[in-house]
Design a protein around this motif. Structure first.
Motif, PDB file in Angstrom:
ATOM      1  N   CYS A   9       0.888  -1.251  -0.116  1.00 58.27           N
ATOM      2  CA  CYS A   9      -0.012   0.022  -0.027  1.00 58.27           C
ATOM      3  C   CYS A   9       0.970   1.230   0.163  1.00 58.27           C
ATOM      4  N   CYS A  12       0.172   3.071   3.656  1.00 57.34           N
ATOM      5  CA  CYS A  12       0.771   2.913   5.034  1.00 57.34           C
ATOM      6  C   CYS A  12       1.749   1.685   4.943  1.00 57.34           C
ATOM      7  N   TYR A  14       1.327  -1.409   3.792  1.00 59.50           N
ATOM      8  CA  TYR A  14       0.781  -2.743   4.113  1.00 59.50           C
ATOM      9  C   TYR A  14       1.047  -3.671   3.032  1.00 59.50           C
ATOM     10  N   CYS A  25      -7.310  -1.113   0.696  1.00 55.56           N
ATOM     11  CA  CYS A  25      -6.296  -1.567   1.703  1.00 55.56           C
ATOM     12  C   CYS A  25      -6.945  -1.858   3.108  1.00 55.56           C
ATOM     13  N   GLU A  27      -5.575  -2.260   6.043  1.00 60.56           N
ATOM     14  CA  GLU A  27      -4.875  -1.702   7.010  1.00 60.56           C
ATOM     15  C   GLU A  27      -5.643  -0.450   7.088  1.00 60.56           C
ATOM     16  N   CYS A  28      -5.390   0.305   5.909  1.00 62.43           N
ATOM     17  CA  CYS A  28      -5.904   1.809   6.136  1.00 62.43           C
ATOM     18  C   CYS A  28      -7.057   2.347   5.342  1.00 62.43           C
TER      19      CYS A  28
HETATM   20 ZN   LIG Z   1      -2.909   0.985   3.566  1.00 60.29          ZN
END
Ligand SMILES: [Zn+2]
Length: 116
Positions: A9, A12, A14, A25, A27-28
């Motif tokens: 990503c 972030c 990831y 994503c 994660e974010c």
């Molecule tokens: Zn991310």
């Protein structure tokens, strides 16, 4: 591009390897599209701007030390041709070249060990 290629990503970092071609994503939540490369960073690892800057500085240092080492050797060689004591500039050039050559080695070695 290969779906198994390491992709992270862009926001972030990831690891998006193995997830869908496009989506958000995990994660974010940022949108990414592997096909177009939007929102993703390719490569085994994502370098932050700071790390990228460090690498540029390291390469610049290596280049400068390398040029100085070469300059010392060339100077020693040229100066020995016109000097009444050819051994002296030659030895000075080799010492200077060796010192800067060692600086190249030390810089490369230290930055390599601290790097990712
Ligand atoms: Zn991310």
């Amino acid at each position: 591009m290969d779906l198994d290629e390491p992709v992270n990503c862009a926001a972030c970092g990831y690891d998006l390897t193995g997830v869908g071609w496009e989506g958000h994503c995990p994660e974010c939540g940022r949108f990414y599209d592997k096909a177009s490369g939007r929102g993703v960073a390719r490569g085994a690892g994502v370098l932050s701007p700071v790390e990228r800057g460090d690498r540029v500085i390291m390469l610049a240092k290596l280049g400068a030390y390398g040029a100085l080492a070469l300059g010392c050797l060339v100077w020693g060689g040229i100066a020995s041709l016109s000097s009444p004591m050819p051994a002296r500039p030659l030895i000075l050039g080799m010492i200077g070249g060796g010192a800067f050559g060692f600086a190249v080695y030390a810089t490369w070695f230290i930055d390599r060990r601290d790097g990712p």
